[in-house]
Write a protein that holds these residues in place. Structure first.
Motif, PDB file in Angstrom:
ATOM      1  N   THR A   1      43.377  31.833  62.235  1.00  0.00           N
ATOM      2  CA  THR A   1      42.480  31.412  62.911  1.00  0.00           C
ATOM      3  C   THR A   1      42.069  29.998  62.662  1.00  0.00           C
ATOM      4  O   THR A   1      41.932  29.796  61.457  1.00  0.00           O
ATOM      5  CB  THR A   1      41.103  32.109  63.072  1.00  0.00           C
TER       6      THR A   1
ATOM      7  N   GLU B   1      31.922  44.696  66.043  1.00  0.00           N
ATOM      8  CA  GLU B   1      33.022  45.278  66.409  1.00  0.00           C
ATOM      9  C   GLU B   1      33.618  46.339  65.469  1.00  0.00           C
ATOM     10  O   GLU B   1      34.763  47.045  65.556  1.00  0.00           O
ATOM     11  CB  GLU B   1      34.207  44.196  66.639  1.00  0.00           C
TER      12      GLU B   1
ATOM     13  N   THR C   1      50.909  37.361  65.327  1.00  0.00           N
ATOM     14  CA  THR C   1      50.041  36.813  66.120  1.00  0.00           C
ATOM     15  C   THR C   1      49.973  35.299  66.209  1.00  0.00           C
ATOM     16  O   THR C   1      51.316  34.969  65.925  1.00  0.00           O
ATOM     17  CB  THR C   1      48.684  36.981  65.553  1.00  0.00           C
ATOM     18  N   ASP C   2      49.274  34.418  66.707  1.00  0.00           N
ATOM     19  CA  ASP C   2      49.359  33.245  66.742  1.00  0.00           C
ATOM     20  C   ASP C   2      49.111  32.370  65.342  1.00  0.00           C
ATOM     21  O   ASP C   2      48.868  31.223  65.068  1.00  0.00           O
ATOM     22  CB  ASP C   2      48.507  32.377  67.518  1.00  0.00           C
TER      23      ASP C   2
ATOM     24  N   LYS D   1      43.333  41.253  63.156  1.00  0.00           N
ATOM     25  CA  LYS D   1      42.629  40.680  64.326  1.00  0.00           C
ATOM     26  C   LYS D   1      41.413  39.575  63.842  1.00  0.00           C
ATOM     27  O   LYS D   1      41.303  38.809  64.525  1.00  0.00           O
ATOM     28  CB  LYS D   1      42.075  42.073  65.189  1.00  0.00           C
TER      29      LYS D   1
ATOM     30  N   SER E   1      43.367  36.413  62.554  1.00  0.00           N
ATOM     31  CA  SER E   1      43.797  35.788  63.973  1.00  0.00           C
ATOM     32  C   SER E   1      43.013  35.283  64.894  1.00  0.00           C
ATOM     33  O   SER E   1      43.139  34.607  65.475  1.00  0.00           O
ATOM     34  CB  SER E   1      44.637  36.670  64.699  1.00  0.00           C
TER      35      SER E   1
ATOM     36  N   GLU F   1      40.970  37.295  66.461  1.00  0.00           N
ATOM     37  CA  GLU F   1      40.753  38.210  67.728  1.00  0.00           C
ATOM     38  C   GLU F   1      39.450  39.024  67.517  1.00  0.00           C
ATOM     39  O   GLU F   1      38.658  39.162  68.687  1.00  0.00           O
ATOM     40  CB  GLU F   1      41.911  39.183  68.166  1.00  0.00           C
ATOM     41  N   ILE F   2      39.075  39.346  66.416  1.00  0.00           N
ATOM     42  CA  ILE F   2      37.779  39.838  66.292  1.00  0.00           C
ATOM     43  C   ILE F   2      36.718  38.943  65.464  1.00  0.00           C
ATOM     44  O   ILE F   2      37.430  38.420  64.398  1.00  0.00           O
ATOM     45  CB  ILE F   2      38.038  41.220  65.131  1.00  0.00           C
ATOM     46  N   THR F   3      35.793  38.808  66.097  1.00  0.00           N
ATOM     47  CA  THR F   3      34.931  37.612  65.636  1.00  0.00           C
ATOM     48  C   THR F   3      33.483  38.060  65.025  1.00  0.00           C
ATOM     49  O   THR F   3      32.499  37.432  64.527  1.00  0.00           O
ATOM     50  CB  THR F   3      34.741  36.584  66.551  1.00  0.00           C
TER      51      THR F   3
END
Length: 289
Positions: A182, A146, A178-179, A135, A138, A140-142
């Motif tokens: 990042t 978190e 995933t996509d 995550k 990718s 999703e976690i920035t």
């Protein structure tokens, strides 16, 4: 008197020759009488650099007529160099793809390694899961909050596309589900630059070969397992991969073939252990348990 001087000089030369790199053993498994001459060009993974440079020093001491040139340009680049005939040996820190295997390549696994997840020493986070890594990389976690850390944006550091470490890491965290990586990730070429980027930024995260972990960065446990050579051996550490050499199958290159034999010999494998790698024999023993 002249004869005595000559004998003394010969004795000194023999002693000097025996003091080779990697703490060379007294019972050499390599053939020091080899008449092979020439240059061996190796290109590829930067992760294997400490081990390959140690092997280079040892092998050149045993074979004075052979010179080894190593260039770290990434696993994929090294493999393509082999396919195109640009090098004698390609070095990879990942498995070959099906497409690469179709290019008539012969591989020699000479070591195994772990991929360490590195953060800045000021970071309070101690453990991370494969899902969290997926995550983060990718996008999703920035934010570190978190993950139980402070409220700060995560500075993601990755490797160039040709990197074997990147290929292995992305496969192990299943980034393909995933996509992909990042777009905000910083891309560094080589383990050293990743280590330096993390050391300079208290909000950074990166991944490097075990050999590049020192007190300038902090290594996270992964799935609660410490990243150590022993835990790669016993198959409990989730981020591990092979180191391998590749050549064109059937190529007439005796000098390169002799080096490959050396790489898996007792002396070659000592260069592996002396540089925090895991020998082929150690990994086979772990898998048989």
């Amino acid at each position: 008197m002249r004869i005595k001087k000559l004998l003394a000089t010969a004795a000194l030369a023999a002693m000097t020759f025996s003091l080779v790199a990697c703490g060379g053993s007294n019972d050499k498994s390599a053939d020091t009488s080899s008449s092979d001459k020439g240059t061996i060009t190796i290109t590829g993974s930067t992760s294997v650099e400490p081990i390959v440079n140690a092997m280079k020093t040892e092998y050149e001491a045993l074979h004075p007529d052979v010179k080894i040139q190593y260039t770290g340009n990434g696993s994929s680049a090294g493999i393509q160099d082999t396919i195109k005939g640009v090098n004698n040996i390609g070095a990879s820190s990942r498995e070959l793809t099906d497409e690469e295997k179709a290019e008539n390549l012969k591989e020699t696994v000479f070591a195994y390694d772990g991929i360490a997840v590195a953060v800045n020493p000021a970071n309070d986070v101690k453990n991370i899961t494969l899902e969290q890594l997926q995550k983060i990389y990718s996008g999703e976690i920035t934010n570190w909050k978190e993950l139980g850390g402070k409220d700060a944006e995560i500075y993601v550091v990755s490797r160039e596309e040709s990197s074997g470490t990147r290929s292995a890491f992305e496969e192990l965290i299943k980034l393909e589900e995933t996509d992909g990586l990042t777009s905000s990730a910083a891309v560094s070429e080589g383990n050293g630059p990743v280590q330096l980027a993390v050391a300079k930024n208290e909000n950074a995260i990166g991944y490097v070969s075990f050999a590049y972990i020192d007190d300038t960065v902090k290594q996270l446990t992964v799935e609660g397992v410490e990243g150590t050579v022993e835990n790669v051996k016993n198959s409990t550490y989730p981020l591990s991969r092979p180191f391998l050499f590749v050549v064109k199958d059937g190529a007439d290159n005796k000098t390169a073939d002799e080096f490959l034999k050396f790489a898996v010999s007792e002396d070659g494998q000592k260069c592996v252990t002396d540089n925090n790698g895991i020998t082929v024999a150690e990994e086979e023993a772990a898998q048989s348990k």
